[in-house]
Design a protein around this motif. Structure first.
Motif, PDB file in Angstrom:
ATOM      1  N   PRO A   1      76.276  12.777  -2.073  1.00 44.62           N
ATOM      2  CA  PRO A   1      76.802  12.665  -3.429  1.00 44.62           C
ATOM      3  C   PRO A   1      75.938  13.362  -4.477  1.00 44.62           C
ATOM      4  CG  PRO A   1      76.446  10.480  -2.458  1.00 44.62           C
ATOM      5  CD  PRO A   1      76.037  11.490  -1.458  1.00 44.62           C
ATOM      6  N   GLY A   2      74.638  13.504  -4.217  1.00 43.66           N
ATOM      7  CA  GLY A   2      73.749  14.185  -5.157  1.00 43.66           C
ATOM      8  C   GLY A   2      73.650  15.681  -4.919  1.00 43.66           C
ATOM      9  N   GLY A   3      74.398  16.198  -3.917  1.00 44.92           N
ATOM     10  CA  GLY A   3      74.387  17.625  -3.616  1.00 44.92           C
ATOM     11  C   GLY A   3      73.280  18.064  -2.675  1.00 44.92           C
ATOM     12  N   HIS A   4      72.513  17.102  -2.148  1.00 42.35           N
ATOM     13  CA  HIS A   4      71.415  17.416  -1.230  1.00 42.35           C
ATOM     14  C   HIS A   4      71.890  17.253   0.213  1.00 42.35           C
ATOM     15  CE1 HIS A   4      68.754  17.480  -4.669  1.00 42.35           C
ATOM     16  NE2 HIS A   4      69.238  16.298  -5.024  1.00 42.35           N
ATOM     17  N   PRO A   5      71.163  17.844   1.164  1.00 38.89           N
ATOM     18  CA  PRO A   5      71.565  17.750   2.576  1.00 38.89           C
ATOM     19  C   PRO A   5      71.574  16.314   3.094  1.00 38.89           C
ATOM     20  CG  PRO A   5      69.873  19.427   2.286  1.00 38.89           C
ATOM     21  CD  PRO A   5      69.971  18.682   1.000  1.00 38.89           C
TER      22      PRO A   5
END
Length: 76
Positions: free
Chosen positions: A31-35
């Motif tokens: 959800p935070g755009g991280h892997p």
């Protein structure tokens, strides 16, 4: 830069000590755009930022995500 694998270190339990789980990078983003990383079983899933911040992701509706988990990068 993100590592391909991390050790997730869960906070000390009452009597057990630390639990450590190895997770590997997936193709997904959280959800935070991280892997997103997961263990071999797919049960333990976490989003890990490039700053080493860990957001545990539930893999079923029965799970309550743990807090205070630390990520240690593993060298290849």
């Amino acid at each position: 830069m993100h590592a391909e694998r991390y050790e997730l270190v869960f906070p000390d339990g009452a009597d057990e000590g630390q639990d450590v789980v190895v997770v590997s990078r997936t193709e997904r983003s959280g959800p935070g755009g991280h892997p997103v990383y997961c263990d071999e079983t797919g049960i333990v899933q976490a989003e890990i930022s490039d700053q080493g911040e860990v957001r545990m992701l539930p893999s079923s509706s029965q799970q309550v995500p743990a807090h205070g988990v630390q990520a240690r990068p593993l060298s290849e």
